[in-house]
Enzyme design. Structure first.
Site, PDB file in Angstrom:
ATOM      1  N   SER A 134       0.847  -1.187   0.000  1.00  0.00           N
ATOM      2  CA  SER A 134       0.000   0.000   0.000  1.00  0.00           C
ATOM      3  C   SER A 134       0.879   1.232   0.000  1.00  0.00           C
ATOM      4  CB  SER A 134      -0.901   0.017   1.225  1.00  0.00           C
ATOM      5  OG  SER A 134      -0.156   0.456   2.339  1.00  0.00           O
ATOM      6  N   LYS A 135       0.252   2.356  -0.278  1.00  0.00           N
ATOM      7  CA  LYS A 135       0.996   3.610  -0.379  1.00  0.00           C
ATOM      8  C   LYS A 135       1.741   3.945   0.909  1.00  0.00           C
ATOM      9  CE  LYS A 135      -1.144   5.750  -4.168  1.00  0.00           C
ATOM     10  NZ  LYS A 135      -2.295   6.291  -4.726  1.00  0.00           N
ATOM     11  N   ARG A 136       1.159   3.543   2.024  1.00  0.00           N
ATOM     12  CA  ARG A 136       1.760   3.935   3.293  1.00  0.00           C
ATOM     13  C   ARG A 136       3.108   3.252   3.540  1.00  0.00           C
ATOM     14  NH1 ARG A 136      -1.986   1.859   6.620  1.00  0.00           N
ATOM     15  NH2 ARG A 136      -3.348   1.607   4.851  1.00  0.00           N
ATOM     16  N   GLN A 137       3.275   2.086   2.931  1.00  0.00           N
ATOM     17  CA  GLN A 137       4.451   1.303   3.312  1.00  0.00           C
ATOM     18  C   GLN A 137       5.647   1.457   2.393  1.00  0.00           C
ATOM     19  OE1 GLN A 137       1.707  -1.822   3.748  1.00  0.00           O
ATOM     20  NE2 GLN A 137       2.836  -2.664   5.444  1.00  0.00           N
TER      21      GLN A 137
END
Ligand code: GLU
Length: 497
Positions: A258-261
């Site tokens: 995901s974008k967060r990681q």
């Protein structure tokens, strides 16, 4: 199912929504579609799914086009290429959707729903509190013509729903094999906000039909959308394309990417200095493997060797170390002129390379001695920054080999200085030969073990680079030239006084 050799009129597509930075997952889907089209002499289409007016932006469409082109994944039809099935942007196809929405209305397969968001939410909560999976209860499914017309005339907020039959949907997926889904769980789905605003499932189904898409190769996150889309195809009497859902991309800890990681935007990889060849090679292995030990593949080889049937079902782990390995491999393969051209912008941006300061020949030498340790193009800055300034800044302790101490280190540097200042033919082979000979003499003089070259070469290398690790002192001296080399040695000697 037709055999590969019999496949005719292959048309595949990617259909990104331009609602954010072009995603590495989109690039992988594009690559698999591209390869499938190439090997079946088919057509690959880029369609921009921008029906979500609030979230879609032109700059993301531009970025998708730019980054896919950079990767070398070319399409035969798309918003920027002529084709017989355009326009290739959904926002320009609203009339087409309207025709099909009207058809569904005329056949009683779609209806206006006037339930409010609050009402729907309350029902959802109530269903869940009874342990039921939430689904639309069909309140507006059988309103009379008069009520509908009255509500519309009064401009009561409404949406358009599709009547979902209570039945099992079955399809064969090239990767996931036989898939079965109970449509009874769905309830009547929303397919448009109004006649001018179709929603995702509806627009996809209409476009895939209108554009004569034969195979839909897309990420597994769309697997649960497929039954809904098949039901719509059936209602509209469209042919059903053949599906292939690519495995999810996973982080090293097997969680969903995901974008967060971390980096998921293609532009991040581009900017950090990953080469398109490496990314292509890396991405194809995210789900596909040739069944052999071979792991280096060019795009043109892949077009011959790739087989969609060999794509795995299980999630594909995004192992950045493998990407770094492949990138290093392609960096070492690059002709030096090309690699220099690719590295120069990084050096300029870091303020190291000013116009006209370093000759092309010298720059190529700098890149050549650094490339073995480069994982990505941006590494060139850290690996070669010491070549550029007039004076280096570093801790004097770095100069000492095996804790020889300041005095002995100074002697070592003075010895190197005297040898190097005598050298007329400033050329790498000669420098190496002379310094090796000198190292033995120095060790003899200082009563060091005769073959331990570090006593002389470490302080010299450290003085020339100011770094814990660097290319050899001969390579550095060759590039710096005699004058700069001697200046750096004398600067280092001063540090020890
Ligand atoms: N527009 C969808 C997305 O960006 C893709 C739809 C499809 O491939 O069917 O995820």
């Amino acid at each position: 199912m037709p055999k590969k050799s019999e496949l005719k009129n292959i048309r595949v597509r990617i259909a990104p929504s331009p609602t954010g930075a072009a995603h590495i997952g989109t690039a992988r889907t594009a690559l698999f579609n591209y390869l499938f089209a190439k090997q079946n002499k088919g057509k690959f289409i880029l369609r921009i799914e921008d029906t979500d007016k609030e979230r879609s932006e032109q700059r993301w469409t531009d970025e998708i086009i730019e980054e896919l082109k950079w990767l070398g994944i070319a399409w035969d039809e798309g918003p920027d290429v002529n084709g017989n099935f355009g326009p290739y942007k959904q926002s320009q196809r609203l009339e087409i959707y309207q025709q099909y929405l009207n058809k569904l209305f005329a056949e009683g397969k779609a209806y206006y729903c006037f339930c409010t968001e609050d009402e729907l939410e309350a029902k959802r909560q109530e269903q869940m509190s009874r342990g039921l999976a939430p689904k639309y209860d069909g309140k507006c499914a059988h309103l009379s013509k008069e009520v509908i017309e009255k509500n519309l005339a009064e401009k009561k907020p409404s949406i358009i729903r599709f009547r979902v039959e209570n039945k099992k949907v079955k399809f064969h997926d090239l990767i996931r094999q036989d898939v079965e889904f109970d449509a009874g769980l769905l309830g009547d789905i929303v397919i448009a906000k109004n006649l001018d605003t179709p929603l995702f499932h509806f627009a996809v189904v209409v476009d895939d039909f209108e554009m004569q898409i034969s195979h839909i190769i897309r990420g597994e996150e769309h697997l649960s959308n497929t039954p809904r889309q098949i039901l719509l195809q059936e209602a509209l009497e469209f042919n059903q394309p053949i599906y292939a859902h690519l495995p999810l991309m996973l982080n090293m800890d097997r969680s969903k990417m995901s974008k967060r990681q971390g980096d998921v935007a293609i532009s991040d990889y581009h900017r950090n200095g990953y080469l398109p060849e490496a990314l292509i090679n890396f991405m194809v292995l995210l789900g596909w493997n040739p069944g052999t030990e071979k792991e280096i593949f060019s795009l043109s080889q892949l077009a011959k060797e790739f087989e969609i049937e060999k794509v795995q079902k299980a999630g594909a782990v995004f192992n950045i170390q493998r990407l770094d390995f492949l990138n290093g491999f392609y960096i070492r393969e690059k002709p030096i002129e090309k690699l220099t051209e690719l590295c120069a912008p990084y050096l300029k941006e870091a303020g190291l390379l000013m116009a006209g300061q370093v000759s092309e020949n010298k720059l190529q030498k700098i890149i050549e001695v650094s490339r073995t340790r480069m994982k990505k193009l941006s590494d060139i800055v850290e690996l070669s920054d010491f070549f550029f300034p007039d004076k280096l800044n570093f801790d004097k302790d770095l100069l000492s080999w095996q804790k020889a101490g300041d005095e002995a280190t100074k002697e070592s540097l003075q010895f190197s200085e005297s040898i190097l200042s005598e050298i007329k033919e400033w050329e790498i082979k000669n420098l190496e030969e002379k310094l090796f000979q000198a190292s033995e003499k120095f060790n003899e003089k200082m009563r060091y073990p005769i073959n331990n070259k570090g006593y002389m070469l470490w302080p010299l290398r450290a003085a020339l680079s100011g770094k814990q690790s660097s290319p050899s002192p001969f390579e550095i001296a060759d590039i710096l030239g005699k004058e700069k080399t001697l200046k750096r040695i004398s600067d280092a000697i001063k540090m020890l006084c």
